[in-house]
Design an enzyme around this catalytic site. Sequence first.
Site, PDB file in Angstrom:
ATOM      1  N   LYS A  16       0.841  -1.216   0.000  1.00  0.00           N
ATOM      2  CA  LYS A  16       0.000   0.000   0.000  1.00  0.00           C
ATOM      3  C   LYS A  16       0.874   1.264   0.000  1.00  0.00           C
ATOM      4  O   LYS A  16       0.667   2.164  -0.796  1.00  0.00           O
ATOM      5  CB  LYS A  16      -0.914   0.033   1.247  1.00  0.00           C
ATOM      6  CG  LYS A  16      -1.808  -1.181   1.401  1.00  0.00           C
ATOM      7  CD  LYS A  16      -2.684  -1.075   2.640  1.00  0.00           C
ATOM      8  CE  LYS A  16      -1.945  -1.084   3.956  1.00  0.00           C
ATOM      9  NZ  LYS A  16      -1.260  -2.341   4.292  1.00  0.00           N
ATOM     10  N   ARG A  90      -9.804   0.916   9.184  1.00  0.00           N
ATOM     11  CA  ARG A  90      -9.256  -0.410   9.435  1.00  0.00           C
ATOM     12  C   ARG A  90     -10.169  -1.272  10.298  1.00  0.00           C
ATOM     13  O   ARG A  90      -9.824  -2.411  10.589  1.00  0.00           O
ATOM     14  CB  ARG A  90      -7.951  -0.223  10.174  1.00  0.00           C
ATOM     15  CG  ARG A  90      -6.841  -1.034   9.606  1.00  0.00           C
ATOM     16  CD  ARG A  90      -5.609  -0.352  10.098  1.00  0.00           C
ATOM     17  NE  ARG A  90      -4.449  -1.100   9.963  1.00  0.00           N
ATOM     18  CZ  ARG A  90      -3.352  -0.616   9.403  1.00  0.00           C
ATOM     19  NH1 ARG A  90      -3.340   0.583   8.878  1.00  0.00           N
ATOM     20  NH2 ARG A  90      -2.294  -1.339   9.376  1.00  0.00           N
ATOM     21  N   ARG A 129      11.925  -5.548   4.984  1.00  0.00           N
ATOM     22  CA  ARG A 129      11.629  -4.146   4.673  1.00  0.00           C
ATOM     23  C   ARG A 129      12.637  -3.202   5.319  1.00  0.00           C
ATOM     24  O   ARG A 129      13.045  -3.368   6.459  1.00  0.00           O
ATOM     25  CB  ARG A 129      10.224  -3.772   5.143  1.00  0.00           C
ATOM     26  CG  ARG A 129       9.944  -2.286   4.991  1.00  0.00           C
ATOM     27  CD  ARG A 129       8.497  -1.945   5.037  1.00  0.00           C
ATOM     28  NE  ARG A 129       7.838  -2.441   6.215  1.00  0.00           N
ATOM     29  CZ  ARG A 129       6.525  -2.373   6.399  1.00  0.00           C
ATOM     30  NH1 ARG A 129       5.762  -1.847   5.464  1.00  0.00           N
ATOM     31  NH2 ARG A 129       5.986  -2.835   7.487  1.00  0.00           N
ATOM     32  N   ARG A 162      11.623  -1.007  10.789  1.00  0.00           N
ATOM     33  CA  ARG A 162      10.525  -0.546  11.638  1.00  0.00           C
ATOM     34  C   ARG A 162      10.407  -1.405  12.889  1.00  0.00           C
ATOM     35  O   ARG A 162      10.618  -2.612  12.826  1.00  0.00           O
ATOM     36  CB  ARG A 162       9.213  -0.614  10.840  1.00  0.00           C
ATOM     37  CG  ARG A 162       8.586   0.732  10.622  1.00  0.00           C
ATOM     38  CD  ARG A 162       7.492   0.688   9.622  1.00  0.00           C
ATOM     39  NE  ARG A 162       6.311  -0.060  10.043  1.00  0.00           N
ATOM     40  CZ  ARG A 162       5.198  -0.147   9.346  1.00  0.00           C
ATOM     41  NH1 ARG A 162       5.116   0.488   8.185  1.00  0.00           N
ATOM     42  NH2 ARG A 162       4.178  -0.842   9.763  1.00  0.00           N
ATOM     43  N   ARG A 173      -0.100  -8.671  13.467  1.00  0.00           N
ATOM     44  CA  ARG A 173      -0.714  -7.668  12.580  1.00  0.00           C
ATOM     45  C   ARG A 173      -1.604  -8.351  11.537  1.00  0.00           C
ATOM     46  O   ARG A 173      -2.675  -7.847  11.197  1.00  0.00           O
ATOM     47  CB  ARG A 173       0.373  -6.823  11.919  1.00  0.00           C
ATOM     48  CG  ARG A 173       0.979  -5.813  12.905  1.00  0.00           C
ATOM     49  CD  ARG A 173       2.335  -5.300  12.466  1.00  0.00           C
ATOM     50  NE  ARG A 173       2.323  -4.660  11.183  1.00  0.00           N
ATOM     51  CZ  ARG A 173       3.420  -4.458  10.443  1.00  0.00           C
ATOM     52  NH1 ARG A 173       4.603  -4.830  10.895  1.00  0.00           N
ATOM     53  NH2 ARG A 173       3.327  -3.871   9.272  1.00  0.00           N
TER      54      ARG A 173
END
Length: 220
Positions: A16, A90, A129, A162, A173
């Site tokens: 996203k 969400r 990531r 992160r 998550r």
Amino acid sequence: MSTYRLMIMGPPGAGKGTQAKLLVDHFGFAHLATGDILRAEVKGGTDLGKQAKAFMDRGDLVPDSLINAMIGAHIQKSLAKGFLLDGFPRTVPQAEAIDDYLSEHEIPIDAIFNIQVDQDLVVDRIVNRITCVGCGAAFHAVSNPPKEEGICDHCGGKTQRRADDEESKIRNRLNEYNTKTQPVVDYYRGKTGLVQDVDGQRAIEAVQEELRAKIGSIAD
Ligand code: AP5
């Protein structure tokens, strides 16, 4: 130039943020990413940041009351150039709250893009990531690294991992997504004809091309 009001949805790691940043470079609308907004609040040590931090560190969703209270001001600031909501709404209560707000302010949404990816793939994407501390741009250590190690291609900021990108937190998550956010996609499918599915397992450029074509075909 058209003013678009869009949403992009999909599980953690769907791409996203990656797609949103490319769309913003191309179309010039605002990128309203609740994850980026919250991380900036945490970094700034604000009251909201202090309240949100523990939820985010665990990979839990932040309570609806905190999110709903902050999003309206960001939307109002972006009305002139349009916006892309990323990571919001969400939960179904967030969706109901934003729908009431948008209809009260006569702000129609033009399209909702639902990025679909296999959940085993997103775990690999997220553990690899690398994120820019400055602008939030995402890179992948193997398939999409920054051109210069440690430096963001977009803003020249420092890159890092992160805090919520450890595998156990990613699993949480994903669980939060499956139980609380997937029902939001179903809610919009039932309520509007705006949801457009996009295969997010292809190369970044192919996904981007499809999104640009879909946005370009939205009537003025
Ligand atoms: P948030 O920051 O929104 O995280 P997320 O939804 O978990 O999504 P991610 O940012 O992890 O993934 P992405 O889909 O943007 O993927 P990306 O482009 O980075 O939220 C973080 C936290 O904030 C939440 O857990 C919650 O606590 C809180 N929060 C935020 N909003 C909230 C709300 N509304 N309510 C309550 N709480 C909220 O890509 C991932 C990786 O894959 C990158 O390395 C990238 O380079 C790579 N990649 C992307 N696309 C491709 C591709 N096509 N091929 C190969 N690699 C790719």
